[in-house]
Design an enzyme around this catalytic site. Structure first.
Site, short mmCIF file in Angstrom:
data_model
loop_
_atom_site.label_atom_id
_atom_site.label_comp_id
_atom_site.label_asym_id
_atom_site.label_seq_id
_atom_site.Cartn_x
_atom_site.Cartn_y
_atom_site.Cartn_z
CB CYS A 1 5.44 13.22 -0.91
SG CYS A 1 5.47 11.69 -1.56
CG HIS B 1 5.27 8.56 -3.78
ND1 HIS B 1 3.99 9.06 -3.44
CD2 HIS B 1 5.07 8.10 -5.11
CE1 HIS B 1 3.12 9.09 -4.53
NE2 HIS B 1 3.60 8.46 -5.51
CG HIS C 1 2.39 8.49 0.07
ND1 HIS C 1 3.29 9.28 -0.17
CD2 HIS C 1 2.34 8.15 1.16
CE1 HIS C 1 4.17 9.31 0.84
NE2 HIS C 1 3.38 8.89 1.69
CG HIS D 1 -3.09 6.67 1.90
ND1 HIS D 1 -2.78 6.50 0.67
CD2 HIS D 1 -4.37 7.10 1.99
CE1 HIS D 1 -4.19 6.63 -0.13
NE2 HIS D 1 -5.15 6.96 0.69
CB SER E 1 -7.69 8.79 -5.01
OG SER E 1 -7.92 9.33 -3.73
CG ASN F 1 -10.22 1.73 0.24
OD1 ASN F 1 -10.64 0.79 0.82
ND2 ASN F 1 -10.84 3.05 0.38
CB CYS G 1 2.63 12.54 -3.74
SG CYS G 1 1.77 11.64 -2.37
CD GLN H 1 -9.72 6.90 3.62
OE1 GLN H 1 -10.45 7.57 4.12
NE2 GLN H 1 -9.72 6.76 2.29
O1 LIG Z 1 -11.47 8.60 0.88
P1 LIG Z 1 -10.94 8.31 -0.61
O2 LIG Z 1 -9.67 7.51 -0.67
O3 LIG Z 1 -10.89 9.49 -1.38
O4 LIG Z 1 -12.05 7.42 -1.19
C1 LIG Z 1 -11.93 6.03 -1.20
O5 LIG Z 1 -12.44 5.46 -0.09
C2 LIG Z 1 -13.73 5.64 0.57
C3 LIG Z 1 -14.06 5.02 1.90
O6 LIG Z 1 -13.96 3.77 1.59
C4 LIG Z 1 -14.77 5.38 -0.67
O7 LIG Z 1 -16.06 6.07 0.09
C5 LIG Z 1 -14.54 6.22 -1.81
O8 LIG Z 1 -15.53 5.66 -2.72
C6 LIG Z 1 -13.13 5.84 -2.28
O9 LIG Z 1 -12.96 6.17 -3.57
#
Ligand SMILES: O=P(O)(O)O[C@H]1O[C@H](CO)[C@@H](O)[C@H](O)[C@H]1O
Ligand SMILES: O=P(O)(O)O[C@H]1O[C@H](CO)[C@@H](O)[C@H](O)[C@H]1O
Lengths: 340, 340
Positions: free
Chosen positions: B54, B113, B164, B166, B161, B153, B51, B168
């Site tokens: 991690c 994790h 873990h 997290h 993706s 997300n 990961c 943004q």
């Molecule tokens: O930034 P990541 O986790 O790679 O990507 C994820 O979040 C982003 C922000 O919402 C999106 O644009 C991506 O389509 C999604 O897969």
């Protein structure tokens, strides 16, 4: 085209909705460890006894489908909108709601369970176009109906619950959000310039030549400058008709040809029956002057890099603005090369 | 509450964005033959050597994560926005684009994790809250940054993706679409009423008691009247702070408590680690008077009927308006019963 647009983060303005899309061209190379979609390249039979859309089969409500030979339309058995519901309105401080009347229909494009628009002859797609025209007129003539939304959800990834080739028509008494936005922006432009917003945009696109994918006598297929979905496209009539019922026979065939060309190119892109939601935005049927409307059909396909990796419109996109990595020009180049 | 709202199709108005959602309560019983999502109830280890989030592991760009003990923030290795890109603007007829500067960060909620916010102690969630506050202030103090979007997300179905725990932070020079809409509607209301739109709405919700899920001294968790996603919720502070950095220590803990309560209820709903995108909408950091802002956190979870069947926002929703079947009141009843 300004090369900055191919290299650096920027936002582009959607002239039809007044909203922005964030473009991050430098980001297309990021690795993917997330969800993979299932590839749906099964070979389907021409008739499936378990399909509630195939000819002669019984639907959930007990009705039996006729032995239809080309296009078949019926009222949705689980309609989101009905004409029988009471009219009411709630306006209590900051709680605001209004009843909504409507009619929802399902339209089977072909009796052949194994087909999609991409596999159908232009002649057969023309029959679908003719049905859309007839339904737009029929539903639109109903007093309770002021807007007719024609759309298709194709593929399981787009929430389609049955692979039989079909679309839907949801018609209703008020204008939905997206239509309201396009109504306002087209009207403002028309009032100022006395010409169609989309018509003038089309002229500019035909000069720029960077986002054109295909063109016949009456229609242009292009990637809009403000495209949101990776391979989003738009079919725009060259003449600024307000709605699809205004097309001549030759124009209806040319529209079917444009649909055929772009759906075939889509299928060729990742060698998969390409999922998308498509829809036609056209003049409301509210009896008002809608000369500012220039109808068009859009395709919103989710796939990004391959048959299994889609673009997720999630966190930032839901709370901020839609975001894309590959540019509209790059997408147009790839699709243009696949038109045969 | 008017019983028509539980029985017949209607649309509800979102006071923050000015948009409508179509509600079809009679439709919740429709059968589902479409796509099923994978259930992600794997048992993850507390540390995964593969990961890239991690502690102690090497990321794709070669950087090594520190041996962090609670929260860890770093600049996104594949940032959609950068501060180094040139400033440009394109205004050629109907082609309109502008460069966008920004800073994107990743924030690991825990070194463990195997965890999600729902499994973390309130004390540990408070550390996440404190980091959000610090980042809002830090990024907001940068001259190039006028808005800071904090979001998460969660789950593969939401494009995450990496499992873990997290979130943004995407911060940028202009206001994204959704923020712009809320800015306008809050400002118009504030200018007219000299009070917070969301504060007045909250008072009305606390009287109606139909959509409240949980309440502590400083926060209310509710299903907004205009909820779009089946189990959408909102955490609203009782005091009309414009942004999260204004919270006292006690209020920060109360916020963490509210997050803990709703994420645990979500996990209990379908016995699955509940996917969602969440985000905080708050005052821009543009140095202007933002007293009209009342910050709030929203959860947009896609699941509809079970751990595997989600709501698809596709055809009609993309071309018309968002649409839902179960009502906001039904969703609130179910979630309220699961708060422990
Ligand atoms: O930034 P990541 O986790 O790679 O990507 C994820 O979040 C982003 C922000 O919402 C999106 O644009 C991506 O389509 C999604 O897969
Ligand atoms: O009407 P269907 O095919 O059952 O349902 C599909 O299309 C509808 C209209 O876009 C959406 O509301 C549903 O989420 C989707 O699954």
């Amino acid at each position: 085209m300004n090369s900055n647009l191919q290299e650096y983060s920027h936002k582009r303005f959607n002239i039809l909705t007044g909203e922005w899309v964030l473009v991050s061209p430098h980001r297309a190379k990021r690795p993917w460890q997330g969800q993979n979609e299932a590839v749906a390249n099964e070979n389907r039979p021409s008739h499936d006894p378990d399909c509630y859309l195939c000819a002669g089969n019984t639907r959930i409500n007990g009705e039996v489908n006729p032995d239809y030979k080309d296009v078949f339309v019926f009222t949705n058995d689980f309609a989101a909108l009905q004409t029988t519901s009471p009219v009411f309105s709630i306006d209590e401080g900051l709680f605001k709601a209004e009843s909504e009347q409507g009619i929802c229909k399902v339209i089977c494009f072909s009796p052949d369970h194994s087909k999609s628009l991409a596999d159908m002859a232009i002649e057969d797609i023309t029959k679908v176009v003719k049905t859309w025209q007839a339904e737009y007129e029929l539903l639109g003539s109903n007093e309770a109906i002021n807007y007719v939304q024609i759309f298709e959800n194709k593929g399981a990834v787009m929430g389609c619950s049955n692979p039989h080739p079909h679309g839907q028509i949801w018609s209703q008494s008020t204008l939905p959000n997206e239509v309201e936005k396009k109504d306002v922006h087209q009207k403002t432009y028309y009032d100022t310039h006395k010409s169609s917003l989309l018509g003038d945009y089309l002229k500019q696109e035909l000069e720029a030549k960077e986002r054109i994918i295909y063109e016949n006598d009456h229609f242009v297929v292009l990637t809009p400058f403000w495209a949101v979905w990776p391979f989003e496209t738009m079919i725009v009539p060259k003449y600024n008709y307000t709605n699809i019922s205004e097309l001549s026979d030759a124009e209806s065939i040319a529209f079917a040809d444009a649909i055929s060309k772009i759906t075939k190119a889509y299928d060729a892109l990742f060698q998969v029956s390409f999922p998308y939601s498509s829809g036609i935005h056209q003049a409301p049927t509210n009896g008002e002057d809608n000369t500012h409307w220039h109808w068009h059909m859009s395709f919103y396909p989710p796939l990004l890099r391959s048959a299994t990796v889609k673009k997720f419109m999630v966190g930032y996109e839901m709370f901020g603005s839609p975001q894309r990595d590959i540019t509209a020009e790059q997408a147009a180049d790839r699709l243009r090369a696949l038109v045969v």
